[in-house]
Design a protein around this motif. Structure first.
Motif, mmCIF file in Angstrom:
data_model
loop_
_atom_site.group_PDB
_atom_site.id
_atom_site.type_symbol
_atom_site.label_atom_id
_atom_site.label_comp_id
_atom_site.label_asym_id
_atom_site.label_seq_id
_atom_site.Cartn_x
_atom_site.Cartn_y
_atom_site.Cartn_z
ATOM 1 N N GLU A 77 -6.117 3.776 2.867
ATOM 2 C CA GLU A 77 -6.766 2.830 3.776
ATOM 3 C C GLU A 77 -6.420 1.414 3.302
ATOM 4 O O GLU A 77 -6.450 1.124 2.115
ATOM 5 N N ALA A 85 -7.696 0.989 14.500
ATOM 6 C CA ALA A 85 -8.220 0.123 13.451
ATOM 7 C C ALA A 85 -9.712 -0.112 13.623
ATOM 8 O O ALA A 85 -10.289 0.220 14.657
ATOM 9 N N SER A 86 -10.293 -0.690 12.578
ATOM 10 C CA SER A 86 -11.670 -1.182 12.635
ATOM 11 C C SER A 86 -11.672 -2.645 12.227
ATOM 12 O O SER A 86 -10.818 -3.088 11.448
ATOM 13 N N THR A 106 -14.478 -0.714 16.520
ATOM 14 C CA THR A 106 -13.510 0.332 16.151
ATOM 15 C C THR A 106 -12.764 0.775 17.394
ATOM 16 O O THR A 106 -13.364 0.959 18.453
ATOM 17 N N LYS A 118 -19.273 -4.751 13.871
ATOM 18 C CA LYS A 118 -18.130 -3.854 13.673
ATOM 19 C C LYS A 118 -17.592 -3.382 15.014
ATOM 20 O O LYS A 118 -18.346 -3.056 15.922
ATOM 21 N N PRO A 131 -6.869 2.764 8.744
ATOM 22 C CA PRO A 131 -7.072 4.023 8.019
ATOM 23 C C PRO A 131 -5.757 4.776 7.843
ATOM 24 O O PRO A 131 -4.944 4.829 8.761
ATOM 25 N N SER A 150 0.852 -1.178 0.000
ATOM 26 C CA SER A 150 0.000 0.000 0.000
ATOM 27 C C SER A 150 0.892 1.233 0.000
ATOM 28 O O SER A 150 2.108 1.136 0.184
ATOM 29 N N ASN A 177 -7.244 -2.710 3.778
ATOM 30 C CA ASN A 177 -8.166 -3.727 4.287
ATOM 31 C C ASN A 177 -7.543 -5.104 4.092
ATOM 32 O O ASN A 177 -7.176 -5.468 2.975
ATOM 33 N N SER A 234 -9.333 -3.162 9.028
ATOM 34 C CA SER A 234 -9.198 -1.938 8.257
ATOM 35 C C SER A 234 -8.273 -0.976 8.991
ATOM 36 O O SER A 234 -8.526 -0.620 10.149
ATOM 37 N N THR A 283 -12.529 -8.577 8.379
ATOM 38 C CA THR A 283 -11.686 -7.626 7.658
ATOM 39 C C THR A 283 -11.122 -6.613 8.623
ATOM 40 O O THR A 283 -11.882 -5.913 9.306
ATOM 41 N N THR A 330 -8.353 -9.082 4.648
ATOM 42 C CA THR A 330 -9.455 -10.004 4.924
ATOM 43 C C THR A 330 -8.923 -11.380 5.279
ATOM 44 O O THR A 330 -7.968 -11.870 4.687
#
Lengths: 115, 108
Positions: free
Chosen positions: B17, B60-61, B56, B54, B76, B12, B19, B74, B72, B21
């Motif tokens: 962001e 992260a989430s 958070t 979800k 940011p 990245s 992700n 995530s 997943t 999985t």
């Protein structure tokens, strides 16, 4: 902040030696775990202990034993070291007792080489 | 025994962001899903944990669908310091299954 301390960061031993890896946690946790970490295989559980003098086998206990004489200390023993036990060894301890799902706190690992 | 599968590597750029999985076959009713971050020569560090929907926190989430067969992570706006291996872990208490880890490389 919880601290899990492993006595050695790097260790080199010879085939056939008896090897002791020590782990200490400072938060009075009941559960303590020993894993080994190998490339491509992730972490695999060797043994865990849920109380003083109590232990249970994990997924790969062969060639290893453990000792927990005091609550804060959990020792992993390689009875007769072999080259296939060359690996990174990680000790971990989660808060909470029993079957708590609290996240593990890991030590920084001992990289063990068996020659 | 539950099996956890995640990508071997991802790249990245800074500020994006990310992700990641993970699939967890045969996840049991009592199992939680936990993600850890690991830098070279250090032990894994907890990032986030969830059971469903979800979650958070400040870093992260975590998204978990209703069937809970995947999750997943995530991250940011990643930075160079987020370059690390990320592990997905399913299970409960004394029966944890670690994935093989995803090497995330953040490029400038």
């Amino acid at each position: 902040d919880v601290k899990v301390t492993q006595s050695s960061r790097y260790l080199v031993k010879r085939t056939g030696e008896k090897v002791f890896l020590e782990c200490v946690q400072d938060m009075d946790h009941e559960n303590m775990f020993w894993y080994r970490q190998d490339p491509g295989l992730g972490l695999r559980l060797i043994y865990f202990s849920y109380d003083v003098k109590m232990k249970e086998k994990g997924d790969i206990p062969e060639g290893y034993s453990v000792s927990r004489e005091k609550k804060e200390r959990f020792s992993l023993i390689l009875e007769s070291a072999s080259t296939n036990q060359t690996s990174m060894y990680l000790c971990a301890s989660p808060p909470g007792g029993g079957f708590s799902n609290q996240p593990q706190h890991f030590g920084d690992g001992t990289r063990l080489s068996i020659l | 025994l539950a099996k956890t599968t995640q990508p071997i590597s991802m790249d990245s750029y800074e500020g994006q962001e990310v992700n990641i999985t993970c699939s967890h076959n045969n996840i049991a009713t009592n199992d939680y899903i936990t993600w850890y971050q690991q830098f070279p020569s250090q032990g894994p560090r907890f990032i986030i944990q969830g059971y469903k929907t979800k979650v958070t926190n400040e870093v992260a989430s975590l998204f978990i669908p209703a069937d809970r067969k995947s999750s997943t992570l995530s991250l940011p706006r990643v930075s160079l310091s987020d370059t690390a291996v990320y592990y997905c872990v399913s299970g409960s208490a004394r029966q944890l299954t670690f994935g093989s880890g995803t090497q995330l490389t953040v490029l400038p």
